[in-house]
Enzyme design. Structure first.
Site, PDB file in Angstrom:
ATOM      1  N   GLU A  58       5.672  53.197  44.322  1.00 23.58           N
ATOM      2  CA  GLU A  58       5.057  52.089  45.203  1.00 23.58           C
ATOM      3  C   GLU A  58       5.720  50.764  44.874  1.00 23.58           C
ATOM      4  OE1 GLU A  58       3.129  49.799  47.328  1.00 23.58           O
ATOM      5  OE2 GLU A  58       2.568  51.853  47.608  1.00 23.58           O
ATOM      6  N   ASP A  85      11.287  49.680  44.946  1.00 27.19           N
ATOM      7  CA  ASP A  85      11.375  50.151  46.175  1.00 27.19           C
ATOM      8  C   ASP A  85      11.845  51.482  46.400  1.00 27.19           C
ATOM      9  OD1 ASP A  85      12.482  49.060  49.122  1.00 27.19           O
ATOM     10  OD2 ASP A  85      13.683  50.348  48.551  1.00 27.19           O
ATOM     11  N   ASP A 103       5.539  58.323  53.099  1.00 33.44           N
ATOM     12  CA  ASP A 103       4.245  57.824  53.497  1.00 33.44           C
ATOM     13  C   ASP A 103       4.393  56.265  53.317  1.00 33.44           C
ATOM     14  OD1 ASP A 103       1.604  57.948  54.829  1.00 33.44           O
ATOM     15  OD2 ASP A 103       0.709  58.459  52.940  1.00 33.44           O
TER      16      ASP A 103
END
Length: 227
Positions: A58, A85, A103
């Site tokens: 995340e 990243d 996602d």
């Protein structure tokens, strides 16, 4: 949408369909999820697949903090989150994931550097030889790059299947580094077996709204996206 007290709950339509992609992979032991959100997907895998380890990447520490404070997300030896990243993380890992779930969205769409051929080639390199990639993609109605994204996935992988989601504007791509011919009926059957074996609280096979190989996708082909 997350139920903090129920780690096995999936509310959003795409998330309820997504575990059906496991019809293409047997007994996933290592899962990577790029994009935490509220943490419902990693918590689902942690709850229903007790032999699986889950890595989550995340970009935003604030997202991690909110997921831990309000959404029931908890790290442990089987589930870890990395704040960086997604592309940098994938660049740094060796092959070995059975499932990689992409996602990740910014305010408008999937970040461009997470949709290119170069990135997807690196994702493929992070899989084991029988691993799969599952990508949450906005559909044509809300994504002008949909045809380009589909073409790019087909350029990076040997086979790509498309799951429709019973929710406007959303698709799932399942990308394979090998050829596998499978019918919709077979995927529905396998998904139902997965749901029963892992004690899901809904009929996973019944969530498959539409399914096809990308070779027969009716969307007009686009150009391959590159860095």
């Amino acid at each position: 949408m997350v139920k903090a007290t129920d780690p096995g709950h999936l509310e959003l339509a795409y998330a309820r369909v997504l575990p059906a992609a496991l019809a293409f992979v047997q007994n996933p032991l290592r899962v990577l999820i790029v994009g935490l959100g509220g943490g419902s997907l990693p918590r689902f895998f942690h709850r229903h697949f007790p032999e699986t380890t889950i890595d989550v990447v995340e970009l935003d520490q604030d997202v991690v903090d909110v997921a831990k404070a309000y959404c029931g997300f908890v790290e442990d030896p089987r589930m870890r989150v990395y704040v960086e990243d997604g592309r940098d993380f994938i660049d740094s890992v060796c092959a070995g994931y059975d499932v990689i779930i992409l996602d990740c969205f910014d305010a408008e769409s999937i970040p461009r550097h997470l949709a290119t051929l170069e990135f997807l080639n690196r994702v493929r390199g992070a899989l084991n030889s029988c691993g799969i990639v599952v990508a949450n993609i906005w559909g044509r109605s809300s994504n002008p790059l949909y045809g380009h994204m589909l073409t790019t996935y087909r350029a990076a992988f040997d086979d790509v299947y498309v799951f429709d989601v019973p929710q406007p504007g959303s698709k799932l791509f399942v990308a394979l580094p090998f050829k596998q011919t499978v019918s919709r009926d077979e995927v529905v059957k396998r998904a139902g077996e997965i749901g029963r074996r892992h004690h899901l609280n809904y009929d996973l096979g019944a969530e498959i709204f539409g399914f096809r190989n990308a070779e027969i996708e009716t969307i007009r082909a686009g150009a391959v996206l590159k860095d």
